[in-house]
Write a protein that holds these residues in place. Sequence first.
Motif, short mmCIF file in Angstrom:
data_model
loop_
_atom_site.label_atom_id
_atom_site.label_comp_id
_atom_site.label_asym_id
_atom_site.label_seq_id
_atom_site.Cartn_x
_atom_site.Cartn_y
_atom_site.Cartn_z
N PHE A 251 0.85 -1.18 0.00
CA PHE A 251 0.00 0.00 0.00
C PHE A 251 0.89 1.25 0.00
CE2 PHE A 251 -3.68 -2.27 2.40
CZ PHE A 251 -4.10 -2.84 1.22
N PRO A 252 0.46 2.33 -0.63
CA PRO A 252 1.23 3.57 -0.62
C PRO A 252 1.43 4.08 0.81
CG PRO A 252 -0.50 3.68 -2.28
CD PRO A 252 -0.76 2.45 -1.46
N LEU A 253 2.54 4.73 1.04
CA LEU A 253 2.89 5.21 2.38
C LEU A 253 1.80 6.12 2.95
CD1 LEU A 253 5.20 5.25 4.50
CD2 LEU A 253 6.04 7.32 3.38
N GLU A 254 1.27 7.03 2.13
CA GLU A 254 0.25 7.97 2.61
C GLU A 254 -1.04 7.24 3.01
OE1 GLU A 254 1.91 8.18 -0.19
OE2 GLU A 254 3.14 9.97 0.00
N GLN A 255 -1.36 6.17 2.26
CA GLN A 255 -2.56 5.40 2.60
C GLN A 255 -2.40 4.68 3.93
OE1 GLN A 255 -3.80 2.60 -0.43
NE2 GLN A 255 -5.24 1.57 0.92
N VAL A 256 -1.22 4.12 4.16
CA VAL A 256 -0.97 3.42 5.41
C VAL A 256 -0.98 4.40 6.58
CG1 VAL A 256 0.71 2.03 6.70
CG2 VAL A 256 0.31 1.58 4.27
N GLN A 257 -0.47 5.60 6.36
CA GLN A 257 -0.52 6.61 7.42
C GLN A 257 -1.96 6.88 7.85
OE1 GLN A 257 0.63 10.57 6.24
NE2 GLN A 257 0.45 11.40 8.31
N LEU A 258 -2.85 7.01 6.87
CA LEU A 258 -4.25 7.25 7.18
C LEU A 258 -4.89 6.05 7.88
CD1 LEU A 258 -5.39 8.99 3.86
CD2 LEU A 258 -5.04 10.08 6.10
N MET A 259 -4.60 4.85 7.40
CA MET A 259 -5.18 3.64 7.97
C MET A 259 -4.71 3.41 9.41
SD MET A 259 -4.81 1.20 4.61
CE MET A 259 -5.41 -0.31 5.39
N ALA A 260 -3.42 3.70 9.65
CA ALA A 260 -2.86 3.48 10.99
C ALA A 260 -3.20 4.60 11.96
CB ALA A 260 -1.34 3.33 10.89
N GLY A 261 -3.64 5.74 11.43
CA GLY A 261 -3.99 6.87 12.29
C GLY A 261 -2.79 7.63 12.78
N HIS A 262 -1.64 7.48 12.09
CA HIS A 262 -0.44 8.21 12.49
C HIS A 262 -0.59 9.70 12.18
CE1 HIS A 262 1.99 4.24 11.85
NE2 HIS A 262 1.44 4.30 13.05
N ARG A 263 -0.16 10.54 13.09
CA ARG A 263 -0.22 11.98 12.85
C ARG A 263 0.91 12.43 11.93
NH1 ARG A 263 -3.94 14.44 15.82
NH2 ARG A 263 -4.77 13.36 17.66
N ASN A 264 2.05 11.75 12.00
CA ASN A 264 3.20 12.13 11.19
C ASN A 264 3.58 10.99 10.25
OD1 ASN A 264 3.66 14.69 12.58
ND2 ASN A 264 4.33 13.43 14.30
N ILE A 265 3.86 11.33 9.01
CA ILE A 265 4.20 10.29 8.04
C ILE A 265 5.56 9.65 8.35
CG2 ILE A 265 5.43 11.71 6.34
CD1 ILE A 265 3.66 10.19 4.21
N SER A 266 6.39 10.35 9.11
CA SER A 266 7.68 9.78 9.50
C SER A 266 7.49 8.56 10.40
CB SER A 266 8.54 10.84 10.22
OG SER A 266 7.88 11.32 11.38
N THR A 267 6.42 8.55 11.19
CA THR A 267 6.12 7.38 12.02
C THR A 267 5.82 6.18 11.15
OG1 THR A 267 5.19 8.84 13.72
CG2 THR A 267 4.64 6.50 13.86
N THR A 268 5.05 6.39 10.08
CA THR A 268 4.71 5.31 9.17
C THR A 268 5.92 4.82 8.42
OG1 THR A 268 2.63 6.53 8.86
CG2 THR A 268 3.00 4.62 7.45
N ALA A 269 6.78 5.73 8.01
CA ALA A 269 7.94 5.38 7.20
C ALA A 269 8.89 4.44 7.92
CB ALA A 269 8.68 6.64 6.78
N LYS A 270 8.87 4.45 9.26
CA LYS A 270 9.74 3.56 10.03
C LYS A 270 9.42 2.08 9.79
CE LYS A 270 10.41 6.86 13.83
NZ LYS A 270 10.15 7.13 15.27
N TYR A 271 8.20 1.81 9.33
CA TYR A 271 7.79 0.43 9.12
C TYR A 271 8.21 -0.10 7.75
CZ TYR A 271 4.82 0.77 13.26
OH TYR A 271 4.36 0.91 14.55
N ARG A 272 8.73 0.77 6.91
CA ARG A 272 9.11 0.34 5.56
C ARG A 272 10.38 -0.50 5.65
NH1 ARG A 272 9.25 5.06 1.59
NH2 ARG A 272 7.11 4.49 1.09
N GLN A 273 10.30 -1.70 5.07
CA GLN A 273 11.42 -2.64 5.11
C GLN A 273 12.31 -2.43 3.89
OE1 GLN A 273 10.11 -6.64 5.56
NE2 GLN A 273 12.07 -7.38 6.37
N SER A 274 13.59 -2.21 4.15
CA SER A 274 14.49 -1.96 3.03
C SER A 274 14.83 -3.27 2.33
CB SER A 274 15.78 -1.30 3.54
OG SER A 274 16.43 -2.11 4.45
#
Length: 274
Positions: A251-274
């Motif tokens: 899922f796109p990063l912005e979509q996951v941010q909305l689904m997870a309810g994160h206020r900051n997209i940087s919080t969501t980005a930490k879950y991205r696996q390199s």
Amino acid sequence: MQLNAFESYLHRNGLVPETIRTYTSLVAPFTTIYKDLNHFTFKQVNQALGQILKPHQSQQYKNTILCALKKYYDFLIESGQRNDHPCRTMRFKANRKRGIIHDDLFRSSELELLMEREERYAAVKERNQVVVSLLIYQGLKVKEICNLKVQHVHLDEGRVYIKESKSGVRRHLELHPKQYHLFESYINKSRKDLMKDDNDSLVIGMRGSSITRDDIRYLIETFKGLFPDRQLTPDTIRKSVVSNWLNERQFPLEQVQLMAGHRNISTTAKYRQS
């Protein structure tokens, strides 16, 4: 007797039953081990915390113990047993948040196993499946599940509404196909069978009233036999779900941010696996 008086003090000050149970249970070991706890100085409180707390314990748990001790000394002052507070200004230094360790998390197929356990009573089974499904499909926090009302579930729209909180934004999340029949059956029958108090909470706990955070944590603990060598908690389930949205389902990063309810997209980005 001292702990009973402390418990009564917490009741008088309007703390909720769950917090009262937590604070009294956390203070009890201190009163047992340290007979002169009532006369401790700042330095002695600090030393006692250092002896009882363990490095692996979370910052939240350590802060809860400190809050409980502070309330205990508030109680001693109010009851005339001392006239100063030894640790009112004490604080724990916040640890830097560690990154997401993906090897500790669970794949979607593993989380699905939590929906398959047999239960003795049908109503309890549906209630537990509702809780588990909200954890593994919507990635909700424990507090968000406790705050859900029946009117927040919109079966005709296929969505569940999550209210805004201090740690998360409000959002509408899609129901998983497995949740439609489950929620309909639970709301119309099982929930009514479990209720003892007249309330509009979606999930009814073990005592027949609104479910508590302790109820949910205990429920997840009963599944630990499935993964004996790994840490299965509501928090690791949520982290797994967010990670799977990003890395399994792409899922796109912005979509996951909305689904997870994160206020900051940087919080969501930490879950991205390199």
